[in-house]
Structure formats: structure tokens, C-alpha cells
Write an enzyme that holds these catalytic residues in place. Sequence first.
Site, PDB file in Angstrom:
ATOM      1  N   ASP A 137       0.775  -1.124  -0.158  1.00  0.00           N
ATOM      2  CA  ASP A 137      -0.022   0.089   0.001  1.00  0.00           C
ATOM      3  C   ASP A 137       0.584   1.240   0.065  1.00  0.00           C
ATOM      4  OD1 ASP A 137      -2.391  -1.344   0.074  1.00  0.00           O
ATOM      5  OD2 ASP A 137      -2.725  -1.195   2.275  1.00  0.00           O
TER       6      ASP A 137
ATOM      7  N   ARG B  56      -1.866  -0.602  -8.283  1.00  0.00           N
ATOM      8  CA  ARG B  56      -3.183  -0.168  -8.089  1.00  0.00           C
ATOM      9  C   ARG B  56      -2.918   1.357  -8.241  1.00  0.00           C
ATOM     10  NH1 ARG B  56      -4.037  -0.540  -2.008  1.00  0.00           N
ATOM     11  NH2 ARG B  56      -4.782  -2.652  -2.641  1.00  0.00           N
TER      12      ARG B  56
HETATM   13  P1  FDA Z   1     -14.056   9.982  -3.974  1.00  0.00           P
HETATM   14  O1  FDA Z   1     -13.408  10.275  -2.948  1.00  0.00           O
HETATM   15  O2  FDA Z   1     -14.702  10.887  -4.977  1.00  0.00           O
HETATM   16  O3  FDA Z   1     -15.241   8.793  -3.517  1.00  0.00           O
HETATM   17  C1  FDA Z   1     -16.310   8.713  -4.369  1.00  0.00           C
HETATM   18  C2  FDA Z   1     -17.589   8.176  -3.585  1.00  0.00           C
HETATM   19  O4  FDA Z   1     -17.251   6.912  -2.949  1.00  0.00           O
HETATM   20  C3  FDA Z   1     -17.839   8.989  -2.452  1.00  0.00           C
HETATM   21  O5  FDA Z   1     -18.955  10.206  -2.727  1.00  0.00           O
HETATM   22  C4  FDA Z   1     -18.649   7.927  -1.432  1.00  0.00           C
HETATM   23  O6  FDA Z   1     -19.773   8.092  -1.618  1.00  0.00           O
HETATM   24  C5  FDA Z   1     -17.771   6.838  -1.642  1.00  0.00           C
HETATM   25  N1  FDA Z   1     -16.705   6.511  -0.691  1.00  0.00           N
HETATM   26  C6  FDA Z   1     -15.237   6.813  -0.985  1.00  0.00           C
HETATM   27  N2  FDA Z   1     -14.479   6.413   0.012  1.00  0.00           N
HETATM   28  C7  FDA Z   1     -15.522   6.003   0.852  1.00  0.00           C
HETATM   29  C8  FDA Z   1     -15.250   5.564   2.380  1.00  0.00           C
HETATM   30  N3  FDA Z   1     -14.001   5.390   2.984  1.00  0.00           N
HETATM   31  N4  FDA Z   1     -16.340   5.148   3.120  1.00  0.00           N
HETATM   32  C9  FDA Z   1     -17.584   5.443   2.432  1.00  0.00           C
HETATM   33  N5  FDA Z   1     -17.835   5.997   1.178  1.00  0.00           N
HETATM   34  C10 FDA Z   1     -16.588   6.232   0.465  1.00  0.00           C
HETATM   35  N6  FDA Z   1      -5.296   5.484  -0.519  1.00  0.00           N
HETATM   36  C11 FDA Z   1      -4.139   5.654  -0.497  1.00  0.00           C
HETATM   37  O7  FDA Z   1      -3.578   6.591  -0.370  1.00  0.00           O
HETATM   38  N7  FDA Z   1      -3.317   4.541  -0.650  1.00  0.00           N
HETATM   39  C12 FDA Z   1      -3.754   3.481  -0.682  1.00  0.00           C
HETATM   40  O8  FDA Z   1      -2.855   2.334  -0.804  1.00  0.00           O
HETATM   41  C13 FDA Z   1      -5.134   3.141  -1.133  1.00  0.00           C
HETATM   42  N8  FDA Z   1      -5.524   1.801  -1.249  1.00  0.00           N
HETATM   43  C14 FDA Z   1      -6.828   1.808  -1.626  1.00  0.00           C
HETATM   44  C15 FDA Z   1      -7.349   0.665  -2.053  1.00  0.00           C
HETATM   45  C16 FDA Z   1      -8.748   0.353  -2.597  1.00  0.00           C
HETATM   46  C17 FDA Z   1      -9.225  -0.852  -3.075  1.00  0.00           C
HETATM   47  C18 FDA Z   1      -9.618   1.815  -2.741  1.00  0.00           C
HETATM   48  C19 FDA Z   1     -10.795   1.695  -3.368  1.00  0.00           C
HETATM   49  C20 FDA Z   1      -9.042   2.806  -2.221  1.00  0.00           C
HETATM   50  C21 FDA Z   1      -7.609   2.823  -1.535  1.00  0.00           C
HETATM   51  N9  FDA Z   1      -7.093   4.112  -1.156  1.00  0.00           N
HETATM   52  C22 FDA Z   1      -5.790   4.143  -0.900  1.00  0.00           C
HETATM   53  C23 FDA Z   1      -8.088   5.226  -0.993  1.00  0.00           C
HETATM   54  C24 FDA Z   1      -8.223   6.024  -2.236  1.00  0.00           C
HETATM   55  O9  FDA Z   1      -7.176   6.908  -2.448  1.00  0.00           O
HETATM   56  C25 FDA Z   1      -9.385   7.259  -2.056  1.00  0.00           C
HETATM   57  O10 FDA Z   1      -9.187   8.007  -0.863  1.00  0.00           O
HETATM   58  C26 FDA Z   1     -10.811   6.521  -1.822  1.00  0.00           C
HETATM   59  O11 FDA Z   1     -11.072   5.483  -2.657  1.00  0.00           O
HETATM   60  C27 FDA Z   1     -11.833   7.472  -2.172  1.00  0.00           C
HETATM   61  O12 FDA Z   1     -11.801   7.886  -3.623  1.00  0.00           O
HETATM   62  P2  FDA Z   1     -12.605   7.566  -4.762  1.00  0.00           P
HETATM   63  O13 FDA Z   1     -11.759   7.569  -6.008  1.00  0.00           O
HETATM   64  O14 FDA Z   1     -13.571   6.351  -4.356  1.00  0.00           O
HETATM   65  O15 FDA Z   1     -13.531   8.961  -5.138  1.00  0.00           O
END
Ligand code: FDA
Length: 304
Positions: free
Chosen positions: A126, A176
Site C-alpha cells: 500500500d 493499484r
Molecule cells: P471519491 O473520494 O470521489 O469518492 C467517491 C464516492 O465513494 C464518495 O462520494 C463516497 O460515496 C464513496 N466513498 C469513497 N470512500 C469512502 C469511504 N472510505 N467510506 C464510505 N464511502 C466512501 N489510498 C491511499 O492513499 N493509499 C492506498 O494504498 C489506498 N488503497 C486503496 C485501495 C482500494 C481498493 C481503494 C478503493 C482505495 C484505496 N485508497 C488508498 C483510498 C483512495 O485513495 C481514496 O481516498 C478513496 O478510494 C476515495 O476515492 P474515490 O476514488 O473512491 O473517489
Amino acid sequence: MLSILNKTILILISLLPRKIVYFFAGRYVAGQSTSSIINATKQINKLGFSATIDILGEHTATLEESKTISRDYINLYQEIENHALDSNISIKPSHIGLDISYDLCLENLLLIADKASKTNNFLRIDMESSKSTNDTIKLLKDSHTKYKNTGTVFQAYLNRTINDIKKLEYENVNYRLCKGIYKESEDIAILNRKKINDNYIKILRQGFSMGHYIGIATHDTELLKQIYSMINELKISNDQFEFQVLYGVPMHGWLEKHLENNFKVRVYIPYGKDWYDYSIRRLKENPNIIWYIIKNIFIKNNSK
Ligand code: FDA
């Protein structure tokens, strides 16, 4: 105004008894024991999704602790094999000793990667805050020379990421791509949501053009629409990517859509006894998540 409200809610949550905090955080964490993560992963697999398991915890402070945690990860690979689970493992460098020293972290990582290799599995490193980006990329390089079954994560909000991607010149590149969760300064990171999405698309296009295997980690509907268009436009084969989501986050029909299109989906499942510190730290790092949680509870309660 919103930020004052976020801070106030955060202080209130910090004062609540753990049981109540678990009510907020519980749906994002698959329990605290090994048996609970095995059951949760079986359920996820039954639904047609792959998994990646994360043992909760970070910023380990002592050598002994880092060794214990590394053994836990090694045992987890064995459990995955014993139960024939479709899951790899995601590990935070600071959980296995990066705050203590780079060499200790690498030593632990290599032991875990060795077990991953012996059980025909994969290890994902990660990406934590920008303080450890260089070390994390180096950890990947140092482990990948011996163990091809390792990959990492890149964050679309960092200005540097596009160049980091261009520099990945070894075989079997597998990372990722996420937006990034840590609080970073505007000197090094993009803070505007639309611009982060634009950069995400730019990086993804670059990665695909270099033949990289990419775990597309996002729940953002607008971004997903753009990604679908790009995949169609560039005719990207479905063995060059997978979608990744966090356990418990509502996807509003997108999971079904991914499966209908024969796209692989992997669910990131955190578990472990450190759920409380993790949840509070996550909330502190990004208070906006409080609104996701409140919104999700509201949607859940309304849809009953
Ligand atoms: P955005 O932030 O725009 O979210 C879109 C929608 O998703 C929101 O409106 C909400 O409804 C929903 N949502 C998103 N996150 C949520 C949460 N935690 N709880 C509830 N609802 C949520 N980051 C990092 O810095 N290092 C890493 O190694 C990882 N690893 C990782 C693995 C996986 C499988 C995922 C999906 C995410 C990560 N992340 C991460 C976190 C990533 O950087 C990011 O902060 C979150 O995924 C939210 O970003 P989105 O792209 O989903 O869009």
C-alpha cells in the site's frame, strides 16, 4: 463552515464509547479475528469478487512488534491457501517497520514476499503519505528483483505520479491506481477534485500504453464513466486491469456492471484488533469521510 462542522463531529466521535464508534466504522471492517476474515472473504468470493486482505495497523514502533506482525502476514498467506480463498494481501510499509528503519522493513517484506511466492500468491505494498513515497517505490524495486509477485500503489493526486509511472521499466508491472487518502500540501499534490480525476485518467492512459496491469481503485461514478469510455476507445483487454473497491462502500450498481462486462473486481477487506485507531486516524486524515459514513447510514436506514 463545513470544516468546523467536520472537526466538531470528529471530536464528538473521539469521545464516544468504542461500541458506538464500531457502529460507524463496523461496516468497513470485517471483524477482528482470523476466522471472521476467512468467513468474510468466502462470502466476497461467493459473490464473484476477488479480495485483498489488510491487517489493520500502521506506524509500528518496535522491532519485536514488526516481527510479530510480519509473522501474522505470513500465517495469513497460509490460511488463504488452506481455505482456497481467492485473495491476495495488501501491506502498509509502516506496519512492518518502515518508521523504525528501511532495512528492517525490507527484511520483513522479503520474508512475507517469499511466503506469498511459495503459496502462489501476490503481495501489494500500500502507499502511505508522501513522506514514504520514495521508500515505498524502492521497497518495490528491491523486492521485485527477487519476487515478481509484488506490486504497489500510486496516487493520482500527487504531481510526481505520472513521472513515477513512466520510470517503471521492469517486467510484470502491477499497481493499484487510487486518488490518495492522505492530507498533502498543494506544493506536491492536486487538491481540486476535477483536476485529480483528470490526472487519474492521464496516468491510466499512460500506464495502459506501457502495458501495465492496473488495479483501478475508485468508487467515483463520474470517474468510472470516463474509465469505461477509455477502455472501449483504446480496446483495453480485460486481462490488463481489474477494478478495486473498499469493503462496505456502496457502489450504486457498479459492481454488477463490472461483472456483467466480465471485468474482474477485487474487494479490499481490512480486519483486525486495531480497527479503532485505524478508523479514528482515517477520520482525522480525511474528515470528509464522516460525511460518506453519515450519508451511507442515512441511505441504509431509509432503504429498510
Ligand atoms: P471519491 O473520494 O470521489 O469518492 C467517491 C464516492 O465513494 C464518495 O462520494 C463516497 O460515496 C464513496 N466513498 C469513497 N470512500 C469512502 C469511504 N472510505 N467510506 C464510505 N464511502 C466512501 N489510498 C491511499 O492513499 N493509499 C492506498 O494504498 C489506498 N488503497 C486503496 C485501495 C482500494 C481498493 C481503494 C478503493 C482505495 C484505496 N485508497 C488508498 C483510498 C483512495 O485513495 C481514496 O481516498 C478513496 O478510494 C476515495 O476515492 P474515490 O476514488 O473512491 O473517489
